[in-house]
Design a protein around this motif. Structure first.
Motif, short mmCIF file in Angstrom:
data_model
loop_
_atom_site.label_atom_id
_atom_site.label_comp_id
_atom_site.label_asym_id
_atom_site.label_seq_id
_atom_site.Cartn_x
_atom_site.Cartn_y
_atom_site.Cartn_z
N ALA A 116 -2.53 3.31 0.85
CA ALA A 116 -1.12 3.11 0.54
C ALA A 116 -0.91 1.83 -0.27
CB ALA A 116 -0.30 3.07 1.83
N GLU A 117 -1.61 0.77 0.10
CA GLU A 117 -1.47 -0.51 -0.59
C GLU A 117 -1.87 -0.40 -2.06
OE1 GLU A 117 -3.16 -5.12 -0.37
OE2 GLU A 117 -3.81 -3.61 1.09
N ASN A 118 -3.00 0.24 -2.33
CA ASN A 118 -3.47 0.32 -3.71
C ASN A 118 -2.77 1.40 -4.51
OD1 ASN A 118 -5.32 -1.85 -3.75
ND2 ASN A 118 -6.78 -0.64 -2.56
N VAL A 119 -2.32 2.45 -3.87
CA VAL A 119 -1.49 3.43 -4.57
C VAL A 119 -0.20 2.77 -5.04
CG1 VAL A 119 -0.05 5.48 -4.23
CG2 VAL A 119 -2.44 5.51 -3.53
N ALA A 120 0.35 1.88 -4.24
CA ALA A 120 1.56 1.15 -4.63
C ALA A 120 1.29 0.27 -5.86
CB ALA A 120 2.07 0.30 -3.47
N LYS A 121 0.09 -0.30 -5.94
CA LYS A 121 -0.27 -1.10 -7.12
C LYS A 121 -0.40 -0.21 -8.35
CE LYS A 121 -2.84 -4.61 -4.49
NZ LYS A 121 -4.18 -5.19 -4.22
N MET A 122 -1.04 0.94 -8.19
CA MET A 122 -1.23 1.84 -9.34
C MET A 122 0.06 2.50 -9.79
SD MET A 122 -4.96 3.66 -8.73
CE MET A 122 -4.65 4.29 -7.07
N GLU A 153 2.68 1.40 -10.77
CA GLU A 153 3.27 0.79 -11.96
C GLU A 153 3.04 1.67 -13.19
OE1 GLU A 153 2.77 -3.31 -14.65
OE2 GLU A 153 1.73 -3.09 -12.72
N PHE A 154 1.86 2.29 -13.24
CA PHE A 154 1.49 3.12 -14.39
C PHE A 154 1.29 4.59 -14.04
CE2 PHE A 154 -0.60 -1.10 -15.08
CZ PHE A 154 0.30 -1.57 -16.05
N PHE A 155 0.93 4.85 -12.79
CA PHE A 155 0.54 6.20 -12.39
C PHE A 155 1.39 6.65 -11.20
CE2 PHE A 155 -3.44 4.10 -13.93
CZ PHE A 155 -3.49 4.75 -15.15
N PRO A 156 2.40 7.49 -11.44
CA PRO A 156 3.28 7.93 -10.35
C PRO A 156 2.48 8.57 -9.21
CG PRO A 156 4.24 8.48 -12.45
CD PRO A 156 2.85 7.99 -12.74
N PRO A 157 2.78 8.19 -7.98
CA PRO A 157 1.90 8.54 -6.86
C PRO A 157 2.20 9.90 -6.24
CG PRO A 157 3.65 7.12 -6.10
CD PRO A 157 3.84 7.24 -7.59
N ALA A 158 1.19 10.40 -5.53
CA ALA A 158 1.36 11.59 -4.71
C ALA A 158 1.63 11.22 -3.26
CB ALA A 158 0.13 12.49 -4.80
N ARG A 159 1.51 9.93 -2.93
CA ARG A 159 1.86 9.46 -1.58
C ARG A 159 3.38 9.43 -1.45
NH1 ARG A 159 -1.20 7.29 2.37
NH2 ARG A 159 -3.41 6.84 1.93
N ILE A 160 3.90 10.17 -0.49
CA ILE A 160 5.34 10.30 -0.33
C ILE A 160 5.99 8.96 -0.02
CG2 ILE A 160 7.17 11.40 1.03
CD1 ILE A 160 5.15 13.72 1.51
N SER A 161 5.35 8.17 0.84
CA SER A 161 5.95 6.88 1.25
C SER A 161 6.11 5.95 0.06
CB SER A 161 5.09 6.22 2.33
OG SER A 161 3.79 5.90 1.83
N VAL A 162 5.16 5.99 -0.89
CA VAL A 162 5.25 5.12 -2.06
C VAL A 162 6.26 5.68 -3.05
CG1 VAL A 162 3.96 4.10 -3.98
CG2 VAL A 162 2.87 4.37 -1.74
N LEU A 163 6.22 6.98 -3.28
CA LEU A 163 7.12 7.61 -4.24
C LEU A 163 8.58 7.43 -3.85
CD1 LEU A 163 7.38 9.36 -6.80
CD2 LEU A 163 7.22 11.37 -5.32
N GLU A 164 8.86 7.47 -2.57
CA GLU A 164 10.25 7.39 -2.11
C GLU A 164 10.70 5.96 -1.82
OE1 GLU A 164 10.49 10.00 1.24
OE2 GLU A 164 10.54 11.82 -0.01
N ASP A 206 11.86 2.00 -2.55
CA ASP A 206 12.59 1.23 -3.56
C ASP A 206 11.61 0.45 -4.44
OD1 ASP A 206 15.00 2.15 -2.59
OD2 ASP A 206 15.33 0.42 -1.29
N ALA A 207 10.49 0.06 -3.85
CA ALA A 207 9.50 -0.71 -4.61
C ALA A 207 8.96 0.09 -5.79
CB ALA A 207 8.35 -1.12 -3.70
N PHE A 208 8.84 1.43 -5.65
CA PHE A 208 8.35 2.25 -6.76
C PHE A 208 9.28 2.14 -7.96
CE2 PHE A 208 8.70 6.44 -8.92
CZ PHE A 208 7.49 6.38 -9.61
N LEU A 209 10.58 2.13 -7.70
CA LEU A 209 11.55 2.10 -8.81
C LEU A 209 11.49 0.80 -9.59
CD1 LEU A 209 14.65 3.77 -7.11
CD2 LEU A 209 12.91 4.83 -8.54
N SER A 210 10.99 -0.25 -8.97
CA SER A 210 10.89 -1.54 -9.66
C SER A 210 9.43 -1.96 -9.85
CB SER A 210 11.65 -2.62 -8.87
OG SER A 210 11.15 -2.71 -7.55
N SER A 211 8.51 -1.01 -9.76
CA SER A 211 7.08 -1.34 -9.80
C SER A 211 6.61 -1.77 -11.18
CB SER A 211 6.26 -0.14 -9.32
OG SER A 211 6.47 0.99 -10.16
N ASN A 212 7.27 -1.31 -12.23
CA ASN A 212 6.86 -1.68 -13.58
C ASN A 212 7.96 -2.54 -14.21
OD1 ASN A 212 6.28 -1.68 -16.43
ND2 ASN A 212 4.98 0.10 -16.12
#
Length: 417
Positions: A326-332, A334-345, A347-353
């Protein structure tokens, strides 16, 4: 190469003793198709964090150009020089899974602390699992988007794709009209550029499928080619007209780089935003245009896989688990939209890049939620080879689009059954 050819080559090299036996080497070799400094810096950072628990292990990322990736990877596997891990596209998943060249990493994922495999979207995992076996973890489930040169739109006094998407008038016909209006031959500016400028070769399906689906078509269904349907033919005709009738789209053999300001529009994914860091124009992002069948988001998917012939399978599987935590998917993300639901949903994803606004990242999230993955098949390498002459015939000014697509379906139908 076909699944059977992959199997035969690997069996042959095993019998001649050229495949190295498993060994506890200190370096993992990981193949990727990106050469982006930002991407590689992020990947190397994840690799460095792995040394906290594996101090004797290093990871070497080897870049293979996208157009050559599958062929060169297959030759490495067959030639006794397999990487330990790599990226793999959705189109290649069935062939590689069924050829037995991917390592089942399910036990490693189950044993990893706080991994939470259930956090991955079940539909996103469909291509990478077989029963209880897990042969890859998607690191990117990325919808195709439209990038546009806002400076050129403003100078022409045209409503931008983002504005049209907001008011419901963003269609493929409108994109076609915009591309023609923004084409400036004297200034060397094209109206539209295909995905990575590779839309007539390595990325032909990436370029055509979003339009085909918006018009109600599909590549193949139930073991039969449907690219010759009236809906698909109408969609491909629209693109063909952009290239040859309007002369607004960069044609085969010509150069026109959106990221250098030489094209007003392009279709690509969020990972390419790194190429906009120092451009001399304002730009924007919009969803794919709609068509007669409505909105039809198309998603490109890629997974991290470990190779069954790798020299360091156990450590490779552990790095795969580390990379897709989960930690590294959150890092990626920024460039690669995740398949992990917790990361995709999150607020941090929306401001990741930092280069992309939360509103623009919402376009990405919506594209994933409502999108369909690009076509795949166990015989995709053979299908790609069989269809290439037909696609080549399509890229002529006088091509009879319906007839070419009918011939294409005749050529690939036996492979789909």
């Amino acid at each position: 190469m076909s699944t059977q050819m992959i199997k035969r080559l690997i069996i042959a090299t095993a019998l001649t003793g050229t495949l190295a036996s498993a060994a506890a080497a200190e370096e993992l070799r990981f193949t990727v198709w990106t050469g982006s400094e930002a991407h590689l810096a992020m990947l190397n950072g994840i690799a460095e964090s792995f040394t906290e628990t594996h101090p004797d292990v290093t990871v070497q990322f080897d870049t293979i150009p996208f157009g050559d990736y599958v062929q060169k990877l297959t030759l490495q596997l067959a030639g006794g020089n397999p990487p330990d891990l790599g990226w793999l596209l959705e189109s290649s998943a069935p062939a590689f899974v069924n050829a037995g060249v991917l390592e089942n990493v399910s036990d490693t994922l189950t044993a990893a602390d706080d991994y939470n495999y259930a956090d991955f979207s079940e539909p996103a995992m469909g291509l990478w699992t077989k029963g209880d076996a897990v042969y890859g973890i998607p690191f990117s489930t990325s919808p195709f988007l439209i990038y546009f040169n806002k400076t050129l739109y403003d100078e022409a006094g045209l409503e931008t794709p983002a504005e049209r998407a907001a008011d419901g008038t963003w269609t493929w016909e409108q994109l076609k009209s915009d591309a023609a209006a923004l084409r400036n031959a004297d200034a060397g500016v094209w109206g539209y550029e295909t995905v990575d400028g590779q839309g007539y070769g390595a990325r032909v399906m990436h370029s055509l499928m979003p339009i085909v689906r918006a018009y109600g078509g599909e590549a193949w269904t139930d073991g039969a080619c449907t690219l010759d349907s009236p809906e698909a033919a109408e969609a491909v005709q629209l693109f063909h007209d952009m290239v040859y009738a309007d002369q607004s789209t960069v044609p085969p053999g010509e150069q026109g780089d959106f990221f250098s300001g030489n094209a007003a529009l392009t279709m690509t994914q969020i990972s390419r935003v790194t190429k906009l860091a120092d451009v001399g124009f304002d730009w924007g992002i919009a969803p794919l245009p709609s068509g007669p069948a409505g909105e039809a988001s198309t998603v490109g998917q890629a997974a991290v896989v470990a190779f069954a012939q790798g020299k360091n399978k156990e450590v490779a599987a552990e790095f795969l688990a580390h990379m897709t935590s989960a930690e590294n998917v959150a890092k990626m993300a920024e460039f690669f939209p995740p398949a992990r639901i917790s990361v995709l949903e999150s607020d941090a994803f929306l401001s990741s890049n930092p280069a992309v606004t939360p509103e623009q990242m919402e376009i990405v999230a919506a594209g994933i939620e409502g999108g369909s993955v690009l076509p795949s098949h166990e015989r995709y390498p053979q299908i790609e080879a069989a269809s290439r002459p037909d696609f080549d015939a399509l890229w002529a000014a006088d091509a009879d689009v319906p007839a070419v697509l009918a011939r294409l379906c005749d050529d690939i139908d036996p492979l789909l059954k």
